[in-house]
Design a protein around this motif. Structure first.
Motif, mmCIF file in Angstrom:
data_model
loop_
_atom_site.group_PDB
_atom_site.id
_atom_site.type_symbol
_atom_site.label_atom_id
_atom_site.label_comp_id
_atom_site.label_asym_id
_atom_site.label_seq_id
_atom_site.Cartn_x
_atom_site.Cartn_y
_atom_site.Cartn_z
ATOM 1 N N THR A 1 7.098 7.430 15.808
ATOM 2 C CA THR A 1 7.435 8.820 16.983
ATOM 3 C C THR A 1 8.958 8.479 16.360
ATOM 4 O O THR A 1 9.721 8.577 15.251
ATOM 5 N N ILE A 2 9.548 10.137 16.287
ATOM 6 C CA ILE A 2 10.883 10.845 15.823
ATOM 7 C C ILE A 2 12.010 9.578 16.593
ATOM 8 O O ILE A 2 11.656 8.838 17.515
ATOM 9 N N PRO A 3 13.281 9.437 15.836
ATOM 10 C CA PRO A 3 13.841 9.178 16.387
ATOM 11 C C PRO A 3 14.776 8.871 17.916
ATOM 12 O O PRO A 3 14.258 9.930 18.408
ATOM 13 N N ALA A 4 15.104 8.002 18.609
ATOM 14 C CA ALA A 4 14.837 8.180 19.673
ATOM 15 C C ALA A 4 17.071 8.657 20.403
ATOM 16 O O ALA A 4 16.984 9.467 21.067
ATOM 17 N N TYR A 5 17.110 8.816 19.035
ATOM 18 C CA TYR A 5 19.286 8.577 19.181
ATOM 19 C C TYR A 5 19.455 9.165 17.783
ATOM 20 O O TYR A 5 19.245 8.400 16.908
ATOM 21 N N MET A 6 20.287 10.198 17.498
ATOM 22 C CA MET A 6 20.821 10.563 16.862
ATOM 23 C C MET A 6 22.615 11.366 17.287
ATOM 24 O O MET A 6 22.365 11.497 18.437
ATOM 25 N N ALA A 7 23.103 11.934 16.284
ATOM 26 C CA ALA A 7 24.434 12.502 16.392
ATOM 27 C C ALA A 7 23.938 13.392 16.605
ATOM 28 O O ALA A 7 23.019 14.007 16.844
ATOM 29 N N PRO A 8 25.202 14.108 18.719
ATOM 30 C CA PRO A 8 24.313 15.284 18.971
ATOM 31 C C PRO A 8 24.505 16.270 18.149
ATOM 32 O O PRO A 8 25.900 16.019 17.883
ATOM 33 N N GLY A 9 23.315 16.895 17.968
ATOM 34 C CA GLY A 9 23.681 18.397 17.121
ATOM 35 C C GLY A 9 23.152 18.720 15.745
ATOM 36 O O GLY A 9 22.661 18.955 15.279
ATOM 37 N N THR A 10 22.981 17.241 15.778
ATOM 38 C CA THR A 10 21.962 16.967 14.784
ATOM 39 C C THR A 10 20.561 17.416 14.265
ATOM 40 O O THR A 10 19.827 17.531 16.126
ATOM 41 N N VAL A 11 19.651 17.878 13.532
ATOM 42 C CA VAL A 11 18.966 18.775 13.635
ATOM 43 C C VAL A 11 18.172 18.207 12.145
ATOM 44 O O VAL A 11 18.322 18.496 10.932
ATOM 45 N N ILE A 12 16.878 17.874 12.506
ATOM 46 C CA ILE A 12 15.995 16.317 11.617
ATOM 47 C C ILE A 12 14.143 17.767 11.642
ATOM 48 O O ILE A 12 14.157 17.763 12.112
ATOM 49 N N LYS A 13 14.345 17.671 10.159
ATOM 50 C CA LYS A 13 12.485 18.076 10.023
ATOM 51 C C LYS A 13 11.503 16.878 9.244
ATOM 52 O O LYS A 13 12.309 16.080 8.356
ATOM 53 N N PHE A 14 10.772 16.929 9.399
ATOM 54 C CA PHE A 14 9.500 16.111 8.840
ATOM 55 C C PHE A 14 8.892 16.621 7.176
ATOM 56 O O PHE A 14 8.178 17.774 7.979
ATOM 57 N N ASN A 15 8.753 16.495 6.516
ATOM 58 C CA ASN A 15 8.585 16.394 5.099
ATOM 59 C C ASN A 15 6.418 16.973 5.517
ATOM 60 O O ASN A 15 6.493 15.760 6.678
#
Length: 223
Positions: free
Chosen positions: A38-52
């Protein structure tokens, strides 16, 4: 006789929690070992991540510090990881004002199902029932995404987990009674107690962005 001096480099191990971001935007980050699917439940506000394609997460945009530290800490303690989406290749996740995963954008667009019904002229067209939902509402930067689940972006865009795409939703703050209307363009929020995430532009019509989250009620026409 020349002497050869050999230097010894000592590397210190540093435990980095899942919410920390990579210094380089091209570096991948590790998801929780307890919830690898599953995706991370929390990251710093405004973070954008993509899974390859290998389902490894890459930071596209590093989040910014949030002044509402108590709010973000409170969310982290209440994070409900049981409702988090399963990681899929090409998935993009944007984290909202409190660091919760609000928007999940798969590469494949949602299919549109059109249901044809025969209308009896004597019965006429029945009005749609108005549905309502109450809970916490936060904001996200819809323009930070490379794309959305609907394929469209707008200043009045919003994210909801189940309401049909391109549906207009009325939003009311239970704190100051301010109202506005948003358009569902994305999926989320995936956070306990959170019912909707609005664009920054729409959120600012009801509260200041520094508020982060407010208790509100949404309503829309549904079947």
């Amino acid at each position: 006789m020349k002497k050869l001096l050999l230097g010894c480099v000592v590397a210190s191990s540093l435990a980095i929690p899942n919410l920390a971001f990579a210094a380089n935007s091209n570096e991948s980050i590790e998801t929780s070992t307890d919830n690898e699917a599953t995706i991370p439940a929390y990251m710093a506000p405004g973070t954008v991540i993509k899974f390859n394609e290998q389902e490894e997460s890459v930071i596209l945009r590093e989040g910014e510090g949030n002044k509402k530290t108590s709010l973000t800490q409170q969310y982290r303690l209440q994070a409900d990881e049981t409702d988090l989406p399963v990681i899929k290749p090409g998935m993009t996740v944007v984290y909202d004002a409190l660091g919760a995963p609000i928007v999940v954008v798969p590469e494949t667009r949602e299919s549109i199902n059109v249901e044809m019904k025969e209308i009896n002229p004597q019965q006429g067209i029945q009005p749609l029932a108005v549905k309502t939902e109450s809970g916490e509402i936060s904001w996200f930067d819809i323009w930070a995404e490379s794309g959305t689940a609907s394929g469209s972006k707008a200043n009045d865009g919003a994210a909801h987990k189940t309401i049909a795409m391109k549906t207009y939703v009325n939003v009311k703050s239970n704190k100051n009674s301010n109202k506005t209307t948003v358009l569902i363009l994305d999926r989320g929020p995936y956070a306990k107690g959170r019912i909707l995430d609005m664009s920054k532009q729409s959120f600012s019509k009801l509260h200041t962005l520094s508020t982060g989250v407010f208790d509100g009620t949404i309503s829309w026409d549904g079947k």
